[in-house]
Design a protein around this motif. Sequence first.
Motif, PDB file in Angstrom:
ATOM      1  N   UNK A   1       0.811  -1.214   0.000  1.00 10.20           N
ATOM      2  CA  UNK A   1       0.000   0.000   0.000  1.00 10.20           C
ATOM      3  C   UNK A   1       0.843   1.263   0.000  1.00 10.20           C
ATOM      4  N   UNK A   2       2.016   1.176   0.637  1.00 11.11           N
ATOM      5  CA  UNK A   2       2.927   2.326   0.677  1.00 11.11           C
ATOM      6  C   UNK A   2       3.788   2.438  -0.578  1.00 11.11           C
ATOM      7  N   UNK A   3       3.771   1.390  -1.414  1.00 15.53           N
ATOM      8  CA  UNK A   3       4.639   1.379  -2.581  1.00 15.53           C
ATOM      9  C   UNK A   3       6.103   1.234  -2.207  1.00 15.53           C
ATOM     10  N   UNK A   4       6.359   0.591  -1.065  1.00 10.95           N
ATOM     11  CA  UNK A   4       7.724   0.449  -0.544  1.00 10.95           C
ATOM     12  C   UNK A   4       8.402  -0.748  -1.207  1.00 10.95           C
ATOM     13  N   UNK A   5       9.591  -0.575  -1.753  1.00 12.74           N
ATOM     14  CA  UNK A   5      10.318  -1.666  -2.386  1.00 12.74           C
ATOM     15  C   UNK A   5      10.831  -2.636  -1.319  1.00 12.74           C
ATOM     16  N   UNK A   6      10.849  -3.934  -1.661  1.00  9.52           N
ATOM     17  CA  UNK A   6      11.341  -4.939  -0.719  1.00  9.52           C
ATOM     18  C   UNK A   6      11.596  -6.257  -1.440  1.00  9.52           C
ATOM     19  N   UNK A   7      12.361  -7.112  -0.774  1.00  5.93           N
ATOM     20  CA  UNK A   7      12.583  -8.479  -1.249  1.00  5.93           C
ATOM     21  C   UNK A   7      11.836  -9.430  -0.334  1.00  5.93           C
ATOM     22  N   UNK A   8      11.131 -10.379  -0.929  1.00  9.87           N
ATOM     23  CA  UNK A   8      10.411 -11.401  -0.176  1.00  9.87           C
ATOM     24  C   UNK A   8      11.190 -12.708  -0.332  1.00  9.87           C
ATOM     25  N   UNK A   9      11.736 -13.196   0.755  1.00  7.23           N
ATOM     26  CA  UNK A   9      12.624 -14.357   0.746  1.00  7.23           C
ATOM     27  C   UNK A   9      11.921 -15.547   1.409  1.00  7.23           C
ATOM     28  N   UNK A  10      11.674 -16.586   0.631  1.00  7.85           N
ATOM     29  CA  UNK A  10      11.033 -17.791   1.167  1.00  7.85           C
ATOM     30  C   UNK A  10      12.109 -18.827   1.443  1.00  7.85           C
TER      31      UNK A  10
ATOM     32  N   UNK B   1       3.609 -12.248  -5.644  1.00  8.11           N
ATOM     33  CA  UNK B   1       4.941 -12.252  -5.045  1.00  8.11           C
ATOM     34  C   UNK B   1       5.217 -13.570  -4.327  1.00  8.11           C
ATOM     35  N   UNK B   2       4.225 -14.075  -3.622  1.00  7.93           N
ATOM     36  CA  UNK B   2       4.397 -15.352  -2.924  1.00  7.93           C
ATOM     37  C   UNK B   2       4.588 -16.494  -3.930  1.00  7.93           C
ATOM     38  N   UNK B   3       3.846 -16.476  -5.033  1.00  6.49           N
ATOM     39  CA  UNK B   3       4.000 -17.511  -6.054  1.00  6.49           C
ATOM     40  C   UNK B   3       5.394 -17.448  -6.686  1.00  6.49           C
ATOM     41  N   UNK B   4       5.849 -16.231  -6.939  1.00  3.12           N
ATOM     42  CA  UNK B   4       7.167 -16.081  -7.543  1.00  3.12           C
ATOM     43  C   UNK B   4       8.268 -16.588  -6.604  1.00  3.12           C
ATOM     44  N   UNK B   5       8.171 -16.227  -5.320  1.00  5.95           N
ATOM     45  CA  UNK B   5       9.166 -16.698  -4.354  1.00  5.95           C
ATOM     46  C   UNK B   5       9.123 -18.210  -4.230  1.00  5.95           C
ATOM     47  N   UNK B   6       7.910 -18.772  -4.256  1.00 10.36           N
ATOM     48  CA  UNK B   6       7.753 -20.218  -4.167  1.00 10.36           C
ATOM     49  C   UNK B   6       8.362 -20.904  -5.393  1.00 10.36           C
TER      50      UNK B   6
ATOM     51  N   UNK C   1      14.168 -19.065  -2.066  1.00  7.33           N
ATOM     52  CA  UNK C   1      13.654 -18.439  -3.277  1.00  7.33           C
ATOM     53  C   UNK C   1      13.223 -17.014  -2.975  1.00  7.33           C
ATOM     54  N   UNK C   2      13.480 -16.094  -3.902  1.00 10.63           N
ATOM     55  CA  UNK C   2      13.246 -14.679  -3.638  1.00 10.63           C
ATOM     56  C   UNK C   2      12.428 -14.057  -4.760  1.00 10.63           C
ATOM     57  N   UNK C   3      11.474 -13.221  -4.364  1.00 14.39           N
ATOM     58  CA  UNK C   3      10.742 -12.369  -5.296  1.00 14.39           C
ATOM     59  C   UNK C   3      10.962 -10.928  -4.869  1.00 14.39           C
ATOM     60  N   UNK C   4      11.061 -10.022  -5.844  1.00 13.55           N
ATOM     61  CA  UNK C   4      11.365  -8.619  -5.550  1.00 13.55           C
ATOM     62  C   UNK C   4      10.199  -7.742  -5.987  1.00 13.55           C
ATOM     63  N   UNK C   5       9.816  -6.808  -5.080  1.00 13.40           N
ATOM     64  CA  UNK C   5       8.787  -5.827  -5.418  1.00 13.40           C
ATOM     65  C   UNK C   5       9.442  -4.457  -5.530  1.00 13.40           C
ATOM     66  N   UNK C   6       9.262  -3.814  -6.685  1.00 16.94           N
ATOM     67  CA  UNK C   6       9.759  -2.458  -6.873  1.00 16.94           C
ATOM     68  C   UNK C   6       8.579  -1.523  -7.047  1.00 16.94           C
ATOM     69  N   UNK C   7       8.856  -0.246  -7.017  1.00 19.25           N
ATOM     70  CA  UNK C   7       7.779   0.741  -7.100  1.00 19.25           C
ATOM     71  C   UNK C   7       7.062   0.710  -8.446  1.00 19.25           C
ATOM     72  N   UNK C   8       7.707   0.110  -9.465  1.00 22.68           N
ATOM     73  CA  UNK C   8       7.081   0.048 -10.778  1.00 22.68           C
ATOM     74  C   UNK C   8       6.130  -1.140 -10.917  1.00 22.68           C
ATOM     75  N   UNK C   9       6.184  -2.064  -9.959  1.00 25.17           N
ATOM     76  CA  UNK C   9       5.346  -3.262 -10.033  1.00 25.17           C
ATOM     77  C   UNK C   9       3.944  -2.983  -9.532  1.00 25.17           C
ATOM     78  N   UNK C  10       3.006  -3.797  -9.969  1.00 21.11           N
ATOM     79  CA  UNK C  10       1.658  -3.725  -9.417  1.00 21.11           C
ATOM     80  C   UNK C  10       1.641  -4.433  -8.070  1.00 21.11           C
ATOM     81  N   UNK C  11       0.948  -3.871  -7.079  1.00 17.71           N
ATOM     82  CA  UNK C  11       0.941  -4.461  -5.729  1.00 17.71           C
ATOM     83  C   UNK C  11       0.085  -5.724  -5.683  1.00 17.71           C
ATOM     84  N   UNK C  12       0.724  -6.874  -5.727  1.00 18.95           N
ATOM     85  CA  UNK C  12       0.004  -8.155  -5.757  1.00 18.95           C
ATOM     86  C   UNK C  12       0.735  -9.138  -4.854  1.00 18.95           C
ATOM     87  N   UNK C  13       0.252  -9.296  -3.622  1.00 20.51           N
ATOM     88  CA  UNK C  13       0.923 -10.146  -2.642  1.00 20.51           C
ATOM     89  C   UNK C  13       0.922 -11.605  -3.074  1.00 20.51           C
TER      90      UNK C  13
END
Length: 340
Positions: free
Chosen positions: A192-201, A305-310, A290-302
């Motif tokens: 919601x904040x548009x904050x970039x982050x890495x999701x590490x599974x 991101x979880x599928x990509x990390x998986x 496994x890691x998925x990355x969210x940047x400010x240019x991406x659409x916010x879709x949790x």
Amino acid sequence: MTGAARQGGAIMLHGAVLGRLLPMHLCLDAEGRVRQAGPTLERIAGTDLAGRPFAEVVSLRRPAAATDIAGLLALAERPLKLTLAVAPALPLKGLVAGLPDGGALIDISMGISLIEAVSRFDLTLGDFSPTDLAVELLYLHEAKSVVSAELSRLAERLNGARVSAEKEAATDTLTGLANRRRLDATLARLLGQGRAFALMQIDLDYFKLVNDTHGHDVGDAVLRRVAHLLRAQCRTQDLVARVGGDEFVMILVDIVEPFRIARIAERLIRQIEEPILVGMRECRISASIGVSVFSRQDSPDAKRLMREADSALYQSKGAGRARVTVFTRPEGTADNTDAA
């Protein structure tokens, strides 16, 4: 005279009785000097008031000022607003009655200044007439203070219980890490904040062997050790959660560079591969990441991101375990990093 006596239609009261009935009175002679003062008034004044001109003790504000006995008697039977010389900012009420000898009796009450006066001059119930409404007000004020304090303590306990319950509901009971509920809330907030982050599974390798060989108690101890290692890698803004039996998720805020992610993941894998001693048992495990990355240019879709990390995690598993894979989207916005 020990009490009251009747003489020619007038009732004469002993000074002590008058002081008990009217503890804040001034009895004046025909010259306007204080003949007697109530004990509470003298306590507030801090001195013996006998013989002093009443104008040195009280100041009449309304309906008119008065500095001599004639001016005072002219205000008889009329409600007065006055102050004491020792407390000019404390508004009081009063009533004047003429006496047969040309003197006057002033009865003073505190009115809305009661609580302030009690606190300022350290007054007690004994400083008031037993029939004075002030006694009831003091009881009510004390009761209100006690109730307010108790309600405040109750509110603190309830709020503490609420906070504790909310924290417990968002915490994994075995490891003390965040659980799936808190992970979902954190993802929603960051997206919601548009904050970039890495999701590490993170999935533990060979953990089932530990459980099968040494039992679940040892397995639980191993999970707690892994939780400690993961938490040590987290900054204040990051999150680490346990989302399954031997599955963990880390959110690294503002870290999106594949080489940085790989370096952090490789360090974690090395630490997890260190032998873990539980009692006399030595347990060895590893981890696939496994890691998925969210940047400010991406659409916010949790969910995406979880599928990509998986998906990246299973690439690590398929490549021989103990590896990290950063998911690469088809459009090539991120490089695939595969590190042993």
